[in-house]
Design a protein around this motif. Structure first.
Motif, PDB file in Angstrom:
ATOM      1  N   ALA A  39      -0.974  16.469   9.797  1.00 53.29           N
ATOM      2  CA  ALA A  39       0.177  15.562  10.383  1.00 53.29           C
ATOM      3  C   ALA A  39       1.017  16.603  10.886  1.00 53.29           C
ATOM      4  O   ALA A  39       1.215  17.685  10.542  1.00 53.29           O
ATOM      5  N   PRO A  40       2.224  15.978  11.415  1.00 51.78           N
ATOM      6  CA  PRO A  40       3.336  16.686  12.211  1.00 51.78           C
ATOM      7  C   PRO A  40       4.031  17.360  10.996  1.00 51.78           C
ATOM      8  O   PRO A  40       4.311  16.800  10.038  1.00 51.78           O
ATOM      9  N   GLY A  41       4.266  18.735  11.300  1.00 50.18           N
ATOM     10  CA  GLY A  41       4.952  19.600  10.309  1.00 50.18           C
ATOM     11  C   GLY A  41       4.297  20.133   9.219  1.00 50.18           C
ATOM     12  O   GLY A  41       4.911  20.588   8.421  1.00 50.18           O
ATOM     13  N   LYS A  42       3.099  19.582   9.381  1.00 49.88           N
ATOM     14  CA  LYS A  42       2.168  20.363   8.215  1.00 49.88           C
ATOM     15  C   LYS A  42       1.084  20.927   8.153  1.00 49.88           C
ATOM     16  O   LYS A  42       0.673  21.184   9.833  1.00 49.88           O
ATOM     17  N   GLU A  43       0.442  21.742   7.437  1.00 50.77           N
ATOM     18  CA  GLU A  43      -0.617  22.623   7.782  1.00 50.77           C
ATOM     19  C   GLU A  43      -2.131  21.875   7.974  1.00 50.77           C
ATOM     20  O   GLU A  43      -1.935  20.711   7.467  1.00 50.77           O
ATOM     21  N   ARG A  44      -3.077  22.271   8.733  1.00 55.24           N
ATOM     22  CA  ARG A  44      -4.229  21.733   8.818  1.00 55.24           C
ATOM     23  C   ARG A  44      -4.783  21.595   7.419  1.00 55.24           C
ATOM     24  O   ARG A  44      -4.674  22.720   6.816  1.00 55.24           O
ATOM     25  N   GLU A  45      -5.367  20.711   7.108  1.00 57.53           N
ATOM     26  CA  GLU A  45      -6.222  20.374   5.690  1.00 57.53           C
ATOM     27  C   GLU A  45      -7.610  20.087   5.882  1.00 57.53           C
ATOM     28  O   GLU A  45      -7.807  19.123   6.831  1.00 57.53           O
ATOM     29  N   TRP A  46      -8.343  20.880   5.008  1.00 55.91           N
ATOM     30  CA  TRP A  46      -9.748  20.553   5.077  1.00 55.91           C
ATOM     31  C   TRP A  46     -10.054  19.039   4.225  1.00 55.91           C
ATOM     32  O   TRP A  46      -9.300  18.960   3.082  1.00 55.91           O
ATOM     33  N   VAL A  47     -10.592  18.326   4.885  1.00 57.48           N
ATOM     34  CA  VAL A  47     -11.026  16.842   4.227  1.00 57.48           C
ATOM     35  C   VAL A  47     -12.100  16.701   3.581  1.00 57.48           C
ATOM     36  O   VAL A  47     -12.261  16.309   2.542  1.00 57.48           O
ATOM     37  N   SER A  48     -13.130  16.894   4.473  1.00 58.83           N
ATOM     38  CA  SER A  48     -14.549  16.720   3.983  1.00 58.83           C
ATOM     39  C   SER A  48     -15.423  17.554   4.885  1.00 58.83           C
ATOM     40  O   SER A  48     -15.354  17.911   5.709  1.00 58.83           O
ATOM     41  N   ASP A  83     -11.611   4.480   3.702  1.00 56.54           N
ATOM     42  CA  ASP A  83     -11.139   3.257   3.300  1.00 56.54           C
ATOM     43  C   ASP A  83      -9.982   3.422   2.346  1.00 56.54           C
ATOM     44  O   ASP A  83      -9.671   4.586   2.063  1.00 56.54           O
ATOM     45  N   ASN A  84      -9.326   2.039   2.080  1.00 56.93           N
ATOM     46  CA  ASN A  84      -7.846   2.249   1.154  1.00 56.93           C
ATOM     47  C   ASN A  84      -7.151   3.178   1.806  1.00 56.93           C
ATOM     48  O   ASN A  84      -6.396   4.050   0.977  1.00 56.93           O
ATOM     49  N   LEU A  85      -6.757   3.199   3.179  1.00 55.50           N
ATOM     50  CA  LEU A  85      -5.949   4.317   3.615  1.00 55.50           C
ATOM     51  C   LEU A  85      -4.547   4.080   2.988  1.00 55.50           C
ATOM     52  O   LEU A  85      -4.174   3.034   2.824  1.00 55.50           O
ATOM     53  N   ASN A  86      -3.982   5.247   2.909  1.00 53.77           N
ATOM     54  CA  ASN A  86      -2.674   5.000   2.412  1.00 53.77           C
ATOM     55  C   ASN A  86      -1.674   5.957   3.015  1.00 53.77           C
ATOM     56  O   ASN A  86      -1.862   6.710   4.198  1.00 53.77           O
ATOM     57  N   PRO A  87      -0.257   5.713   2.627  1.00 55.17           N
ATOM     58  CA  PRO A  87       0.725   6.585   3.767  1.00 55.17           C
ATOM     59  C   PRO A  87       0.702   8.253   3.622  1.00 55.17           C
ATOM     60  O   PRO A  87       1.092   8.615   4.565  1.00 55.17           O
ATOM     61  N   ALA A  88      -0.377   8.632   2.716  1.00 58.02           N
ATOM     62  CA  ALA A  88      -0.627  10.073   3.015  1.00 58.02           C
ATOM     63  C   ALA A  88      -1.577  10.635   3.930  1.00 58.02           C
ATOM     64  O   ALA A  88      -1.820  11.686   4.256  1.00 58.02           O
ATOM     65  N   ASP A  89      -2.285   9.592   4.488  1.00 60.13           N
ATOM     66  CA  ASP A  89      -3.459   9.814   5.379  1.00 60.13           C
ATOM     67  C   ASP A  89      -3.162   9.911   6.807  1.00 60.13           C
ATOM     68  O   ASP A  89      -3.888  10.496   7.507  1.00 60.13           O
ATOM     69  N   PRO A  90      -2.121   9.464   7.355  1.00 57.20           N
ATOM     70  CA  PRO A  90      -1.854   9.503   8.901  1.00 57.20           C
ATOM     71  C   PRO A  90      -1.890  11.120   9.342  1.00 57.20           C
ATOM     72  O   PRO A  90      -1.237  11.834   8.449  1.00 57.20           O
ATOM     73  N   ALA A  91      -2.375  11.271  10.116  1.00 58.82           N
ATOM     74  CA  ALA A  91      -2.611  12.668  10.837  1.00 58.82           C
ATOM     75  C   ALA A  91      -3.655  12.598  12.220  1.00 58.82           C
ATOM     76  O   ALA A  91      -4.123  11.470  12.422  1.00 58.82           O
TER      77      ALA A  91
END
Length: 127
Positions: A39-48, A83-91
């Motif tokens: 996400a903008p301004g954040k570090e790359r995050e391993w998701v899965s 599924d069940n996307l929330n405001p923490a998921d945009p990236a």
């Protein structure tokens, strides 16, 4: 030729779903795959990640129970059902591949070690 092409991003409302795809230009049977997001301004995050040997899935705690990773070697494609996307998921979501399975299935494996990366696909969650 671009080794990995990610697609499927878009705009969905909170609680909505998207399925991302990652198409490989190479024979992917012996590669493990991971999805990252940034996400903008954040570090790359391993998701899965999904292993090559037994196709076992692995998830970050932040997406466990909501995201499902899968692979179809015949189609040279890895999927991320969200599924069940929330405001923490945009990236911007990226897929990556490496032959070192034990590295890919952990969040600590350095991104620079991956053999292949794809371009990102953008996910936006908004009402």
């Amino acid at each position: 030729q671009v080794p990995l092409v990610a697609s499927g991003g878009g705009l969905v409302p909170p609680g909505g779903s998207l399925r991302l795809s990652c198409l490989a230009s190479f024979k992917m049977d012996y590669y493990a795959f991971a999805w990252f997001r940034q996400a903008p301004g954040k570090e790359r995050e391993w998701v899965s990640a999904i292993s090559s040997s037994d196709e076992r899935p692995h998830y970050a705690d932040s997406v466990k129970g909501r995201f499902t990773i899968s692979r179809d070697n015949a189609k040279r494609t890895v999927y991320l059902q969200m599924d069940n996307l929330n405001p923490a998921d945009p990236a911007d979501y990226y897929c990556a591949a490496d032959a070192y399975e034990m590295g890919v299935i952990t969040a600590s494996f350095p991104p620079a070690e991956y053999d292949y990366w794809g371009m990102g696909t953008q996910v936006t969650v908004s009402s």
